[in-house]
Design a protein around this motif. Structure first.
Motif, short mmCIF file in Angstrom:
data_model
loop_
_atom_site.label_atom_id
_atom_site.label_comp_id
_atom_site.label_asym_id
_atom_site.label_seq_id
_atom_site.Cartn_x
_atom_site.Cartn_y
_atom_site.Cartn_z
N SER C 46 13.81 0.66 -10.17
CA SER C 46 13.35 -0.34 -9.20
C SER C 46 14.41 -1.39 -8.94
N TYR C 69 6.97 -0.29 -5.27
CA TYR C 69 5.87 -1.23 -5.54
C TYR C 69 5.08 -0.72 -6.74
N ASN C 73 0.35 -0.36 -6.37
CA ASN C 73 0.39 1.10 -6.31
C ASN C 73 -0.88 1.73 -6.88
N LYS C 215 5.50 0.57 3.85
CA LYS C 215 6.12 0.28 2.55
C LYS C 215 6.48 -1.19 2.43
N LEU C 218 3.50 -3.25 1.71
CA LEU C 218 3.14 -3.17 0.29
C LEU C 218 4.09 -4.00 -0.57
N MET C 219 5.36 -4.05 -0.18
CA MET C 219 6.30 -4.88 -0.95
C MET C 219 5.98 -6.36 -0.79
N GLU C 222 3.34 -7.06 -3.02
CA GLU C 222 3.94 -7.10 -4.36
C GLU C 222 4.49 -8.50 -4.69
N SER C 226 3.12 -10.47 -7.78
CA SER C 226 4.03 -10.79 -8.89
C SER C 226 3.89 -12.28 -9.26
N THR C 262 -2.50 2.62 -2.02
CA THR C 262 -2.80 1.37 -2.72
C THR C 262 -4.30 1.24 -2.97
N SER D 136 12.12 -6.65 -1.99
CA SER D 136 11.42 -6.47 -3.27
C SER D 136 11.53 -7.73 -4.14
#
Lengths: 341, 341, 341, 341
Positions: C46, C69, C73, C215, C218-219, C222, C226, C262, D136
């Motif tokens: 990653s 991700y 995920n 994608k 989704l990031m 993330e 996080s 997801t 990311s």
């Protein structure tokens, strides 16, 4: 049509442009502002080329106010067109049809088996490719004439009308027993082919090109219709975008827009758009809910050959489940006609 | 080729897929991780269809590691292809050519006048449309056979080779005296036409489709080359994006990418890409600086008829100025060959 | 992760690259072919930047085999996330919610009237813009703080949770009584804002940017996750394509793809995507059929002020009809939970 | 502004719409045709929202005839803006500047070494990232405040002005010694940030968003200019298309279009657009030939760390070669000012 002229257009240039419009039989209305001049054109502007106009050095922009399509335009034909495919099957004006079959016709047994399976599942029209447009010259190009023969025989055996793709006007003789001729996405603007098909006397299904606007799709219908054919079916099959998680992006708002703009029936192909069988059921349900007149789905019969549930094709069982869902959606939304219940 | 399998693929499914690969003559390497299994395929994978593979329910992604084009691939033909257009004109391998002429051939006088004007300005090849692909069936479709005759006569009178667009293989007989046959953007994936052209023995210029990738352009070249023709010229003419201030988006990085990937010559058409004559000079200069082997520019000769400097076409004087700039750029970057100076 | 190296990569370059991978703690598997070398990387990739890798002169392509991700995920969290918006309203895991309200909060009476109307029609969550992202600095920018106060009061009066858009982390204090904070499409990659929101303890709805991939969406989730927040709702609201008959292209296959990838709930906004109220009902029905966990619809209450049925907003009556259709579709497809019937 | 009404608009609806326009202080001109009614609006239409108008049920289309940007519009400011970056460096109005440096500032030695190398090669402005927008949350996010300090020190040591990216208005205090503040592509429509930057008194470089039109780029400049700042530099860095052989598609026609539409200087960033160092030289040459006022190029100094010629960054030697080519192109096209020779 409205043309906006640039600030630096001279009086002489403006006059010369207006004279040219008048020669074309148009009424010209000029409004001058401080920073631009607007020209309004009234009359038959279908022969004025917007691109040409936009490119003129004195023109800032040109906008077509009336749509350039006429035969396909709902304004001039408010009633839905119903395409009579065979004695028993119609599409449009409330008549809905599931179209199903394998990507390619492989042999007599395969196409007959799939035909029977999809008919049991609820399909009304049989599809199967004989001439296959392939990006690579090294890929399988289809069985050609033999494929068409196998397809039409399977249609006759089951009583289902058939649809298959043509790639060149020179193949037209081979399509005598085909019920609907399909123009693929890559040939949507093969204008010579469209002109020929307009004279062949059969219903034509035109797939939207991967980068073609809804207006261009209607203009391609216009090519076929200007040849005499009024039985044109439009098909949304995904457009090309930056997204990579699906093969193409299925544009379902296209269905709703076409419903407004044209009287022609609209079919959706979720198999080619998504490229993945697991995305076909939700997209088929959504297409029905969006108001499609038909849905075209790839179905195979041989899980082994088609490799683990196979690509964009459903198994007959999966197809039957989708068909039931589609019917449930149409019934819930009261889209069904009496004869379809 | 590399296939990544989904987490939930069963052992049996994986084995069945691997057996299928082995049947195709490929070596199969399997690496298992906790959350996915990777299959590497070595051998001739050109007959494996990536789209089909990606669509399998057990496959998460499939990536072609070797390019699917062979004849067009610089890996296997490191030397630049030089297309010999006539005794005096070549394109590729350092030979540069300006191609110029009107959008459509209108009459004998027009094409001859423009031919002489662009030749004086620096053009080496004469262009002119006889069969015109038009979005609308109501727009002017070109002079057809008569247009080709006028174009080739103007070519003969000036000693310039000529290029014009074909729209259907059935027109091929009319192209006997044409030096380069052009495939338009809308026909880039008209595979039947490409196959026929590969057998006709003439250089073929293929325009990139409005929504086609560089790889697809190379695959279309591959279709022509697989028919026997090695003299293929590729042409970037703008792609379709969301931007509306230009008709299309000219993708000049395509020139640099093609230079790496293929040995075939690359031509740029800034006139159709931008759709506005005032954008042609800067884009022509940029195309030269990016390393194009040729530039194709629309030129008209009749400012009155062409309406105030006219659309995407330059006047002969504007063309001569662009030609001088292009030459200056090539000389500054030491791109010129001795014979061109 | 898999990297394919170029034919001309030297042994030394390959070794240097592999050493660098090993320094990052990865296992390196090398396969050499005649025309390329493939490097397979196993371990936590990653932190390897694919773009950087692709840009290396010796690298032909690099493909991430595992998704970048993690928190978002489904592989690592197979169960659907249910976002508990208030005591009575949840989204995800079979819980469906209609979100409705005006584009902008205009005054106390307006927002309260619309709130009551949409609640009667079937909405569970109230929306209304206070800070408005506008392309032009000369356009109305929203009521700001006063708008948020009016919205939350209308929410309290009706017992509905509220959602509104934030444009900068500096506004966070004003959102204390807001139930869901919305990140607009233009801020989807405003990473500083995402980080801050991840620490604010409230559910966050992230709209997909006009040119962002699934994608990337989704990031962005993330980023928020996080920071500690697990209650993220994703929203499809149309992407930018070449089509001009709709404002944007609603990508409903995004719903089905997100469902696979997801565990987070997915909401669809047909109002902003199409930009036209007459396209909202078919697209809302389609979104329900595609499996959305919620649908967000603009509703206004003042036909006169909102000008002849108004833009992308529905009247309360039109909304109630859509809500009924959506419920009918969900019931027909057996998507409803017991408590929703 | 011109609005075309639908065929079925009632007289009452038309009147209600026209009254609303008149309330906004506009003159309204109505032309009725058989199939549509056209409304022409004269006056300050900048406060009319085209999207809102298009969405009205009685409106078929609405076209803004005057551009919505004013401060950035060349019509109202025909003279080129020259942005004075420092005592010795200007951009625009014939003043050309190469901007070069590493993607990220890594440490004091690195940034100083690269600064000296690019200055020798011909760069006038030093770039280097301190706050890095990363897709990311797990990727390196830059050195932040320390990075800015290292960058400005390297600028002072070499006498070069510096440029670096801001990600949030809350970072503004840290940018006191930065000469040009850069707004990244992902923040191009972070309107709150743009407003703040308009008040900070420094030149602002705005990168075009990946899916933003040229008009939207100009509207973002308008946001900054409406805050008081007139020193805005626009930067083309590639847009998102379906093409996958390059990271993004560099739109060089954007340079020529901006030259017409605005008086602000235009810079091109070929490094981020292509994502591959081997494509940077041809695209930098092309950008110069297209008329860019500046070119921004990534350069690194440590071939080992940057891995085999490294990603999108050039070595100092490669940069010097590109700089010489760019200068040769500008000289050949007589774009150079006396002081630059």
């Amino acid at each position: 049509m409205i043309a906006v002229l640039r600030q630096d257009a001279t009086q002489e240039q403006i006059e010369s442009l207006c004279d040219w419009f008048r020669e074309k039989g148009l009424d010209v209305h000029i409004s001058r502002g401080k920073y631009q001049t607007i020209i309004g054109l009234i009359g038959d502007t279908s022969r004025i080329d917007t691109d040409l106009l936009c490119g003129l050095s004195i023109v800032e922009s040109a906008t077509r106010v009336s749509e350039p399509y006429k035969s396909a335009n709902r304004k001039f034909h408010p009633e839905d067109t119903v395409v009579q495919v065979s004695d028993t099957v119609s599409i449009g004006g409330g008549h809905f049809a599931l179209i199903a079959g394998p990507c390619s016709v492989e042999n007599e047994e395969q196409i007959l088996t799939v035909a029977r399976a999809v008919q049991r599942g609820g399909a009304k029209i049989l599809r199967g490719g004989a001439f296959k447009p392939r990006t690579s010259p090294y890929d399988f190009q289809g069985l050609g004439e033999a494929g068409i023969r196998m397809l039409t025989e399977a249609g006759r055996a089951t009583g289902m009308p058939v649809i298959t793709e043509i790639m060149s006007a020179s193949q037209l003789d081979l399509f005598a027993d085909v019920d609907i001729i399909q123009v693929g996405a890559r040939n949507m603007q093969n204008f010579d082919l469209l002109k020929e098909l307009g004279r062949c006397g059969k219903p034509i299904l035109i797939k939207r090109g991967l980068a073609n606007t809804i207006k261009e799709l209607l203009m391609s219908a216009e090519y076929v219709m200007s040849g005499g054919c009024q039985d044109v079916i439009l098909c949304e099959r995904g457009i090309r975008t930056f997204e990579t998680y699906t093969r193409n992006t299925l544009d379902l708002s296209c269905v709703a827009v076409l419903r407004e703009r044209t009287h022609l029936p609209v079919v959706v192909d979720p198999s080619h758009a998504t490229g993945a069988s697991r995305l076909v059921p939700p997209m088929a349900r959504a297409a029905a809910a969006a108001g499609a007149d038909g849905i075209m789905i790839e179905v195979h019969n041989d899980p082994a050959a088609a490799l683990c549930d196979g690509a964009q094709a459903l198994t007959p069982d999966q197809f039957a489940a989708v068909a039931a869902d589609v019917q449930a959606v149409r019934r819930a939304l009261k889209m069904e006609r009496d004869e379809d219940r």
